[in-house]
Write an enzyme that holds these catalytic residues in place. Structure first.
Site, PDB file in Angstrom:
ATOM      1  N   HIS A  57       0.860  -1.185   0.000  1.00  0.00           N
ATOM      2  CA  HIS A  57       0.000   0.000   0.000  1.00  0.00           C
ATOM      3  C   HIS A  57       0.894   1.232   0.000  1.00  0.00           C
ATOM      4  O   HIS A  57       2.046   1.185   0.462  1.00  0.00           O
ATOM      5  CB  HIS A  57      -0.896   0.016   1.230  1.00  0.00           C
ATOM      6  CG  HIS A  57      -1.951  -1.042   1.223  1.00  0.00           C
ATOM      7  ND1 HIS A  57      -3.039  -1.007   2.067  1.00  0.00           N
ATOM      8  CD2 HIS A  57      -2.095  -2.164   0.476  1.00  0.00           C
ATOM      9  CE1 HIS A  57      -3.806  -2.059   1.839  1.00  0.00           C
ATOM     10  NE2 HIS A  57      -3.255  -2.777   0.887  1.00  0.00           N
ATOM     11  N   GLU A  59       1.025   3.848   1.825  1.00  0.00           N
ATOM     12  CA  GLU A  59       1.523   4.234   3.147  1.00  0.00           C
ATOM     13  C   GLU A  59       2.700   3.363   3.577  1.00  0.00           C
ATOM     14  O   GLU A  59       3.720   3.856   4.060  1.00  0.00           O
ATOM     15  CB  GLU A  59       0.418   4.106   4.208  1.00  0.00           C
ATOM     16  CG  GLU A  59      -0.819   4.919   3.934  1.00  0.00           C
ATOM     17  CD  GLU A  59      -1.916   4.122   3.226  1.00  0.00           C
ATOM     18  OE1 GLU A  59      -1.644   3.497   2.180  1.00  0.00           O
ATOM     19  OE2 GLU A  59      -3.046   4.132   3.722  1.00  0.00           O
ATOM     20  N   CYS A  87      -6.124   1.775   5.913  1.00  0.00           N
ATOM     21  CA  CYS A  87      -6.739   0.545   6.413  1.00  0.00           C
ATOM     22  C   CYS A  87      -6.098   0.181   7.756  1.00  0.00           C
ATOM     23  O   CYS A  87      -5.151   0.841   8.207  1.00  0.00           O
ATOM     24  CB  CYS A  87      -6.534  -0.592   5.398  1.00  0.00           C
ATOM     25  SG  CYS A  87      -4.820  -1.134   5.236  1.00  0.00           S
ATOM     26  N   CYS A  90      -2.294  -0.496   7.538  1.00  0.00           N
ATOM     27  CA  CYS A  90      -1.503   0.727   7.395  1.00  0.00           C
ATOM     28  C   CYS A  90      -1.530   1.555   8.677  1.00  0.00           C
ATOM     29  O   CYS A  90      -0.510   2.150   9.059  1.00  0.00           O
ATOM     30  CB  CYS A  90      -2.002   1.539   6.210  1.00  0.00           C
ATOM     31  SG  CYS A  90      -1.637   0.733   4.622  1.00  0.00           S
TER      32      CYS A  90
END
Length: 153
Positions: A57, A59, A87, A90
């Site tokens: 992801h 992040e 999420c 993260c």
């Protein structure tokens, strides 16, 4: 409190989201800012497909990049700007990295882990409370996601 610099950083995160979309990735972008210098020190969009890595992801990518660069697992003097509410995975990485401040654009009622879902930072097991701001450029960020998924239908 949202500043002009916050808008500039979020625009950079949106650029990363658009690059991710051009590569067929879900268009989420992130930039990591060094609080001392004000410089963007890492930037990324989602790369789960291109890297065959479900944890890639935006992040996570910027946190990994900066931690590797400085040779540390914690980077407390950094702010993270991301185009969609992180999420739970993260959010945990953000807490473990000891990020100082999180600014995200659009909320994510289905998959978010900050304002929605497990609300990671509100749990007693979260050992690092960070400053959170949200809603900055939410419409623009949300539109990038809507356009991406509309083209895929």
């Amino acid at each position: 409190m949202i500043s002009d610099k916050d808008h500039s950083y979020m625009r950079s995160a949106l650029e990363e989201a658009n690059k991710a979309a051009q590569g067929g990735e879900v268009p989420i972008g992130a930039v990591l800012v060094d609080c001392a210098s004000g410089d963007i020190v890492a930037r990324s969009g989602n790369a789960t497909i291109s890297s065959s890595d479900p944890t890639a992801h935006a992040e996570i990518n910027v946190i990994r990049s900066r931690c590797k660069e400085v040779g540390a697992q914690r980077i407390p003097a950094h702010d993270l700007y991301v185009t969609l509410e992180p999420c739970a995975m993260c959010a945990a990485a953000i807490a473990f990295a000891r990020i100082r401040r999180l600014v995200f654009a659009a909320p994510d009622p289905k998959g978010g882990g900050v304002l929605h879902g497990g609300q990671f930072f509100e749990q007693p097991t979260c050992h690092h409370k960070i400053e959170i701001a949200h809603g900055l450029m939410a419409d623009e960020s949300g539109q990038v996601l809507k356009d991406f998924f509309q083209k895929r239908r």
